[in-house]
Structure formats: structure tokens, C-alpha cells
Design a protein around this motif. Structure first.
Motif, PDB file in Angstrom:
ATOM      1  N   GLY A  82      -3.713  -4.934   5.370  1.00 28.84           N
ATOM      2  CA  GLY A  82      -2.808  -6.263   4.885  1.00 28.84           C
ATOM      3  C   GLY A  82      -3.370  -7.473   4.618  1.00 28.84           C
ATOM      4  O   GLY A  82      -2.697  -8.546   5.107  1.00 28.84           O
ATOM      5  N   SER A  83      -4.571  -7.599   3.951  1.00 30.90           N
ATOM      6  CA  SER A  83      -5.146  -8.683   3.501  1.00 30.90           C
ATOM      7  C   SER A  83      -4.726  -9.139   2.163  1.00 30.90           C
ATOM      8  O   SER A  83      -5.517 -10.103   1.626  1.00 30.90           O
ATOM      9  N   ASN A  84      -3.978  -8.524   1.427  1.00 34.25           N
ATOM     10  CA  ASN A  84      -3.637  -9.024   0.214  1.00 34.25           C
ATOM     11  C   ASN A  84      -2.205  -8.779  -0.047  1.00 34.25           C
ATOM     12  O   ASN A  84      -1.768  -8.625  -1.218  1.00 34.25           O
ATOM     13  N   THR A 116      -9.425  -2.623   3.594  1.00 37.71           N
ATOM     14  CA  THR A 116      -9.999  -1.012   3.678  1.00 37.71           C
ATOM     15  C   THR A 116     -10.481  -0.835   2.285  1.00 37.71           C
ATOM     16  O   THR A 116     -10.181  -1.392   1.198  1.00 37.71           O
ATOM     17  N   ARG A 164     -19.699 -17.325   1.918  1.00 36.02           N
ATOM     18  CA  ARG A 164     -18.199 -17.291   2.347  1.00 36.02           C
ATOM     19  C   ARG A 164     -17.788 -18.224   3.409  1.00 36.02           C
ATOM     20  O   ARG A 164     -16.943 -19.083   3.405  1.00 36.02           O
ATOM     21  N   ARG A 218      -0.041  -9.087  -3.330  1.00 39.50           N
ATOM     22  CA  ARG A 218       1.535  -8.286  -3.561  1.00 39.50           C
ATOM     23  C   ARG A 218       2.504  -8.856  -2.655  1.00 39.50           C
ATOM     24  O   ARG A 218       2.123  -8.851  -1.355  1.00 39.50           O
ATOM     25  N   GLY A 247     -12.933  -7.330  -6.038  1.00 41.31           N
ATOM     26  CA  GLY A 247     -14.263  -7.678  -6.480  1.00 41.31           C
ATOM     27  C   GLY A 247     -14.901  -9.075  -5.820  1.00 41.31           C
ATOM     28  O   GLY A 247     -13.786 -10.059  -5.624  1.00 41.31           O
ATOM     29  N   GLY A 256      -2.983  -1.105   3.870  1.00 37.38           N
ATOM     30  CA  GLY A 256      -4.381  -1.100   4.519  1.00 37.38           C
ATOM     31  C   GLY A 256      -4.473  -2.003   5.747  1.00 37.38           C
ATOM     32  O   GLY A 256      -3.635  -1.889   6.564  1.00 37.38           O
ATOM     33  N   TRP A 267       2.628   1.965   0.991  1.00 37.17           N
ATOM     34  CA  TRP A 267       1.127   1.947   1.427  1.00 37.17           C
ATOM     35  C   TRP A 267       0.671   0.658   1.985  1.00 37.17           C
ATOM     36  O   TRP A 267       0.773  -0.353   1.325  1.00 37.17           O
TER      37      TRP A 267
HETATM   38  C1  LIG Z   1     -10.378 -14.008   3.798  1.00 34.17           C
HETATM   39  C2  LIG Z   1      -9.988 -13.214   2.676  1.00 34.17           C
HETATM   40  C3  LIG Z   1     -10.999 -13.127   1.526  1.00 34.17           C
HETATM   41  C4  LIG Z   1     -10.842 -12.465   0.582  1.00 34.17           C
HETATM   42  N1  LIG Z   1     -11.611 -12.288  -0.460  1.00 34.17           N
HETATM   43  C5  LIG Z   1     -11.429 -11.179  -1.585  1.00 34.17           C
HETATM   44  C6  LIG Z   1     -12.308 -11.341  -2.500  1.00 34.17           C
HETATM   45  O1  LIG Z   1     -13.599 -11.865  -2.459  1.00 34.17           O
HETATM   46  N2  LIG Z   1     -12.247 -10.355  -3.498  1.00 34.17           N
HETATM   47  C7  LIG Z   1     -10.997  -9.565  -3.641  1.00 34.17           C
HETATM   48  O2  LIG Z   1     -10.837  -8.651  -4.447  1.00 34.17           O
HETATM   49  N3  LIG Z   1     -10.127  -9.868  -2.636  1.00 34.17           N
HETATM   50  C8  LIG Z   1     -10.368 -10.655  -1.623  1.00 34.17           C
HETATM   51  N4  LIG Z   1      -9.454 -10.773  -0.457  1.00 34.17           N
HETATM   52  C9  LIG Z   1      -8.111  -9.792  -0.640  1.00 34.17           C
HETATM   53  C10 LIG Z   1      -8.252  -8.478   0.011  1.00 34.17           C
HETATM   54  O3  LIG Z   1      -9.112  -8.450   1.304  1.00 34.17           O
HETATM   55  C11 LIG Z   1      -8.527  -7.392  -1.011  1.00 34.17           C
HETATM   56  O4  LIG Z   1      -7.442  -7.460  -1.995  1.00 34.17           O
HETATM   57  C12 LIG Z   1      -8.330  -5.972  -0.414  1.00 34.17           C
HETATM   58  O5  LIG Z   1      -8.930  -4.905  -1.031  1.00 34.17           O
HETATM   59  C13 LIG Z   1      -6.899  -5.745   0.244  1.00 34.17           C
HETATM   60  O6  LIG Z   1      -7.296  -4.443   1.040  1.00 34.17           O
HETATM   61  P1  LIG Z   1      -6.262  -4.106   2.336  1.00 34.17           P
HETATM   62  O7  LIG Z   1      -6.664  -2.797   2.935  1.00 34.17           O
HETATM   63  O8  LIG Z   1      -6.167  -5.288   3.000  1.00 34.17           O
HETATM   64  O9  LIG Z   1      -5.067  -3.939   1.377  1.00 34.17           O
HETATM   65  P2  LIG Z   1      -3.530  -4.265   1.478  1.00 34.17           P
HETATM   66  O10 LIG Z   1      -3.330  -5.749   1.637  1.00 34.17           O
HETATM   67  O11 LIG Z   1      -3.054  -3.828   2.771  1.00 34.17           O
HETATM   68  O12 LIG Z   1      -2.689  -3.673   0.621  1.00 34.17           O
HETATM   69  C14 LIG Z   1      -2.925  -4.288  -0.870  1.00 34.17           C
HETATM   70  C15 LIG Z   1      -2.103  -3.357  -1.889  1.00 34.17           C
HETATM   71  O13 LIG Z   1      -2.858  -2.264  -1.864  1.00 34.17           O
HETATM   72  C16 LIG Z   1      -2.000  -1.197  -1.606  1.00 34.17           C
HETATM   73  N5  LIG Z   1      -2.534  -0.326  -0.904  1.00 34.17           N
HETATM   74  C17 LIG Z   1      -3.440  -0.415   0.262  1.00 34.17           C
HETATM   75  N6  LIG Z   1      -4.001   0.815   0.487  1.00 34.17           N
HETATM   76  C18 LIG Z   1      -3.833   1.732  -0.396  1.00 34.17           C
HETATM   77  C19 LIG Z   1      -3.827   3.097  -0.473  1.00 34.17           C
HETATM   78  N7  LIG Z   1      -4.828   3.966   0.439  1.00 34.17           N
HETATM   79  N8  LIG Z   1      -3.515   3.727  -1.518  1.00 34.17           N
HETATM   80  C20 LIG Z   1      -2.542   3.062  -2.480  1.00 34.17           C
HETATM   81  N9  LIG Z   1      -2.292   1.652  -2.377  1.00 34.17           N
HETATM   82  C21 LIG Z   1      -2.798   1.083  -1.290  1.00 34.17           C
HETATM   83  C22 LIG Z   1      -0.793  -1.897  -0.936  1.00 34.17           C
HETATM   84  O14 LIG Z   1       0.515  -1.216  -1.124  1.00 34.17           O
HETATM   85  C23 LIG Z   1      -0.669  -3.184  -1.598  1.00 34.17           C
HETATM   86  O15 LIG Z   1      -0.254  -3.136  -2.662  1.00 34.17           O
HETATM   87  C24 LIG Z   1      -9.498 -11.519   0.747  1.00 34.17           C
HETATM   88  C25 LIG Z   1      -8.671 -11.768   1.677  1.00 34.17           C
HETATM   89  C26 LIG Z   1      -8.934 -12.463   2.573  1.00 34.17           C
HETATM   90  C27 LIG Z   1      -8.049 -12.752   3.678  1.00 34.17           C
END
Ligand SMILES: Cc1cc2nc3c(=O)[nH]c(=O)nc-3n(C[C@H](O)[C@H](O)[C@H](O)COP(=O)(O)OP(=O)(O)OC[C@H]3O[C@@H](n4cnc5c(N)ncnc54)[C@H](O)[C@@H]3O)c2cc1C
Length: 292
Positions: A54-56, A118, A199, A284, A128, A52, A50
Motif C-alpha cells: 500500500g505504498s503507492n 513488495t 534518501r 493509484r 524505479g 501489496g 490487488w
Molecule cells: C517513502 C516512499 C518512497 C518511495 N520511493 C519510490 C521510488 O523511489 N521509486 C518508485 O518507483 N516508487 C517509490 N515509492 C512508491 C512505491 O513504494 C512503489 O510504487 C512500490 O512499487 C509499490 O509497491 P506496493 O507493494 O506498496 O504496491 P501497492 O501500493 O500496494 O500497489 C500499487 C499498485 O500495484 C498493484 N499491485 C500491487 N501488487 C500487485 C500484484 N502482485 N499484482 C498485480 N498488481 C499489483 C495495486 O493494485 C496498485 O494498483 C515510494 C513510496 C514511499 C512511501
């Protein structure tokens, strides 16, 4: 016929905030939750990953086998129910959700405005900031299992910790219901903007990154330890420890995933040797190493 788009060999670098990653064997973008359920029942092949926004995630240069299912850019419905609950799909961006809640005078989601992921990613990571976390905002979530079955469960049925959630197994999150206390919209918007500005002033947001690379060890800050170890500005290829915020690793051009990974390991090793603290990555790492 199944809606949505299926692409073969899609470059994952296009779907990662670090701008790295090899090809996905199959890459599926559903437009709706029904598309996704149909795809899972009738078409999905091999292991499923899965994604979203791709930010983590650190997506490796060798790409991913099986099927990557990206819930960003689809599943973006969000509504305020008559009883005041916000119902949002997993592809809604955290920023949009924060603004929607504030506009409707619902408090507690302002911190989400600084998180570039997302709702689905925030659920999976229990994202958080500023003392807030995703899961305390929730009343229920809807899961979609790999066999295409949907299931609604109370948020209290999951084991939630710092940047971790257990209980969903290999299902994905497709929807959630948020129950928030009321607040004054203008005050909520002002708080949200203040945190966004903070930020922008303290984080290197103009270069690709995944935000903070390491979790904060208890009672300390990863950024402080990395800076004290003299690692600010350290580079492997185009991967660089930010000179502004030491817990960010930036892609300063054409970095490869393996360079970022090598730098992550070097930072871990240096901090361990100097301070006897083992830093744990927050993001991850997914996919295969490249052969060469
Ligand atoms: C500049 C910057 C600042 C950030 N600041 C913070 C912050 O303050 N706090 C914080 O917690 N994080 C922060 N992050 C990290 C990130 O944005 C968060 O962890 C965010 O929640 C990841 O969402 P994503 O949609 O990009 O997930 P992805 O990176 O696409 O996926 C992350 C994980 O979740 C899983 N996943 C994604 N979608 C689903 C779904 N629908 N169902 C089940 N599993 C799923 C994926 O398989 C993967 O293991 C930051 C990132 C950046 C680039």
C-alpha cells in the motif's frame, strides 16, 4: 479448506503507507500462491483489488467493495536457483530482494532497497530509482488469473513504460525470475547503503506518505514546480505538502483520504495556473468517496 485469512470490514488505513482508507468489504491475506488460487476459484466475490504494502495507493475513505487481496505478509519465498537466477514471490519486500541480490553478488537491484513496497507492487508500477527500473531485471513473471489459473510469461511479452506496465489484464503477479549480472558483494552493499542514506537525508521519511505524488514532467521536476508555486507547507486538514521535499504530501496526524485528494487537486491547479504544466499523479487512487 482454503488457507490464509479472510477478514470482513478490515480497515484499509492499516494497509496503506499514508495511513488512510475506509473498510474493505472482504480482505483476504493468502499465505501461499496455492491458497490464493483456491480462494479465487471457490470463494472470491465481487470486483478484486490487488494490494501489496500500500505504498503507492490513495485508498479512499469510503473503502473498497468486493475483495481486496493483499499479497504482502504471505508469498514471501525467495531462492537462488542453481543457474544463478533469483526466483521471488510477489510478497517479498523490495528491500529484502535488494539485500538478497547484493549478498549473492548479483548487481542491478540495489535501487530497490529504497522502495518500501513488495516485488508485486514494483512489477505493477515498474518502480524505479537512481536510473534503474524493475522490468529490465526480469526474465519471466508468473501471473495468476481471477479464475485461479497460473501462467508463466517472458518479461518481453509486456509493454513497459515509465511507472507503467501493460499486458497482465486483470491478473496479479505472483512470482518472477530475475537474471542479474555478477558484482562484488561488498561494493553492491556499499552502493545500496549510500542510496539509502541519500534518501534519509533528502526525503521526509518520518511521516506517512506515498513517496512522490506526481510524475516528473518531461525535462523538469514536479518538486521544483510545486516549490516555485509557493506550495511548500500548504495544508488541508492534516494533509501537508512537505517543507523538505515538495513532491511529498504527508499525513501529519489524522488526515483523511479526501483531504489528501483535495490537496493533490489544489497543487495540480496552482501549478497549472502558474506554469501551464498539468502534473500527473504517480500513485493509484482506489475506492469509494465517503458520503458525508
Ligand atoms: C517513502 C516512499 C518512497 C518511495 N520511493 C519510490 C521510488 O523511489 N521509486 C518508485 O518507483 N516508487 C517509490 N515509492 C512508491 C512505491 O513504494 C512503489 O510504487 C512500490 O512499487 C509499490 O509497491 P506496493 O507493494 O506498496 O504496491 P501497492 O501500493 O500496494 O500497489 C500499487 C499498485 O500495484 C498493484 N499491485 C500491487 N501488487 C500487485 C500484484 N502482485 N499484482 C498485480 N498488481 C499489483 C495495486 O493494485 C496498485 O494498483 C515510494 C513510496 C514511499 C512511501
Amino acid at each position: 479448506m482454503i488457507g490464509g485469512r479472510l477478514r470482513l470490514g478490515e480497515s484499509l488505513a492499516r494497509h496503506s503507507s499514508w495511513r488512510v482508507g475506509g473498510p474493505a468489504e472482504n480482505f483476504y491475506l493468502p499465505a501461499t500462491a496455492d491458497d490464493l488460487a483456491g480462494f479465487l476459484r471457490d470463494f472470491a466475490r465481487g470486483p478484486i483489488t490487488w494490494l501489496g504494502l500500500g505504498s503507492n495507493v490513495l485508498l479512499r475513505d469510503g473503502g473498497l467493495r468486493g475483495t481486496v487481496i493483499c499479497l504482502a505478509h504471505g508469498l514471501e519465498q525467495m531462492e537462488l536457483a542453481a543457474d544463478g537466477e533469483i526466483i521471488a514471490e510477489a510478497g517479498v519486500s523490495a528491500v529484502k530482494l535488494a539485500h538478497f541480490a547484493a549478498k549473492n553478488g548479483l548487481a542491478g537491484a540495489e535501487f530497490l532497497a529504497g522502495i518500501p513496497g513488495t516485488l508485486g507492487g514494483c512489477l505493477a508500477m515498474n518502480a524505479g530509482a537512481h536510473g534503474g527500473e524493475t522490468w529490465p531485471l526480469l526474465e519471466w513473471v508468473e501471473l495468476l488469473h481471477p479464475n485461479g489459473e497460473r501462467e508463466r510469461r517472458a518479461a518481453s511479452a509486456f509493454q513497459v513504460g515509465y511507472r507503467s506496465v501493460r499486458g497482465q489484464g486483470d491478473a496479479c503477479f505472483v512470482r518472477a525470475g530475475l537474471r542479474l549480472p555478477t558484482g562484488e558483494p561488498e561494493a553492491l552493499r556499499a552502493q545500496l547503503r549510500a542510496w539509502q542514506n541519500q534518501r534519509a537525508a533528502t526525503q521526509p521519511l518520518s511521516w506517512p506518505s506515498c513517496g512522490s505524488v506526481f510524475r516528473n514532467p518531461s525535462g523538469d521536476h514536479a518538486a521544483r514546480l510545486i516549490e516555485a508555486a509557493g506550495l511548500k507547507g500548504r495544508r488541508v486538514g492534516d494533509a501537508e505538502v512537505s517543507t523538505q521535499h515538495a513532491n511529498f504530501i504527508l499525513n501529519r496526524g489524522q488526515a483523511r483520504s479526501r483531504e489528501i485528494e483535495a490537496l493533490v487537486m489544489e497543487v495540480q491547479e496552482t501549478v497549472r495556473k502558474q506554469f501551464n504544466v498539468v502534473l500527473q499523479p504517480e500513485m493509484r487512487v482506489l475506492g469509494e468517496h465517503h458520503d458525508d
